[in-house]
Design a protein around this motif. Structure first.
Motif, short mmCIF file in Angstrom:
data_model
loop_
_atom_site.label_atom_id
_atom_site.label_comp_id
_atom_site.label_asym_id
_atom_site.label_seq_id
_atom_site.Cartn_x
_atom_site.Cartn_y
_atom_site.Cartn_z
N ARG A 167 0.82 -1.21 0.00
CA ARG A 167 0.00 0.00 0.00
C ARG A 167 0.86 1.26 0.00
O ARG A 167 0.52 2.26 -0.65
N ARG A 168 1.98 1.21 0.69
CA ARG A 168 2.89 2.35 0.70
C ARG A 168 3.45 2.59 -0.72
O ARG A 168 3.49 3.73 -1.21
N ARG A 171 0.80 3.97 -3.18
CA ARG A 171 0.60 5.41 -2.99
C ARG A 171 1.69 6.22 -3.68
O ARG A 171 1.46 7.34 -4.14
#
Length: 219
Positions: A167-168, A171
């Motif tokens: 998810r990091r 993004r």
């Protein structure tokens, strides 16, 4: 990367064609290396093996360590593609030793990538995780190592740790440079999102992968 994949292949082909007549052997070697990469992306293994021989001949004639370690790396890659992991590991150790003599960071990356893939194929990726994390820390701009950490965590059963990494990185996608490691990193992340059942991340990564649908991904 996907935005200039076809253009990059054409540039590589033009450089090779031009280089055989007009440029220094060192430049010919670099041009040939980019052409080999393009052939792998197309999956044209017959042409790759033929052109690999030409690259090796150029490197042997130059007798420069910066060129010769790539010969070992390509030999190791061919061994891995054949499923000969013992030979792949032997080639990896040899080209890494040569790369260390000249402090070539690319040899370090290639050696650890070969070792990680062999470890995965032999069934225990967990032992490669600390090495991938170290590389991701030392070379944060090399996106593929950060993706590899997420993938390895997923394979080792750490779904939470893997999800945090995925998810990091998702993004950060808009700000990540589209370089030679980009397509491999995106493909690894896509597989990782599938492993941990992260549908939201998978949707974003799918859109990034669509332009690569007719190509093979090179790690």
């Amino acid at each position: 990367g996907p935005s200039f994949l076809d253009e990059r292949r054409q540039i590589a082909a033009d450089l090779v064609a031009y280089g055989r007549e007009s440029i220094a052997p060192e430049t010919q070697l670099v041009s040939q290396l980019f052409w080999l990469y393009s052939l792998l992306e197309r999956g044209d293994m017959g042409a790759f093996e033929n052109e690999r021989g030409k690259f090796c001949d150029l490197a042997e004639n130059l007798k420069q360590p910066q060129a010769l370690w790539y010969v070992g790396m390509l030999d190791g890659m061919s061994a891995l593609l054949r499923g000969d992991f013992a030979a792949g590991a032997l080639h990896a150790e040899r080209f890494a030793a040569l790369g260390r003599r000249i402090n070539d960071a690319n040899a370090v990356h290639s050696h650890l990538a070969h070792s990680a893939l062999i470890t995965y194929e032999l069934g225990d990726i967990r032992i490669a995780i600390p090495f991938a994390q170290n590389m991701a820390s030392r070379f944060p701009s090399v996106f593929v190592w950060r993706a590899a950490v997420a993938w390895m965590l997923a394979l080792s059963g750490d779904a939470v740790g893997s999800s945090n990494e995925v998810r990091r990185l998702v993004r950060e996608l808009p700000s990540i440079p589209v370089r030679m490691d980009w397509s491999g990193a995106i493909a690894i992340l896509g597989e990782t999102a599938s492993l941990i059942r992260d549908e939201r991340s998978a949707q974003a990564l799918y859109q990034a992968l669509v332009p690569l649908q007719d190509s093979y991904v090179i790690l």
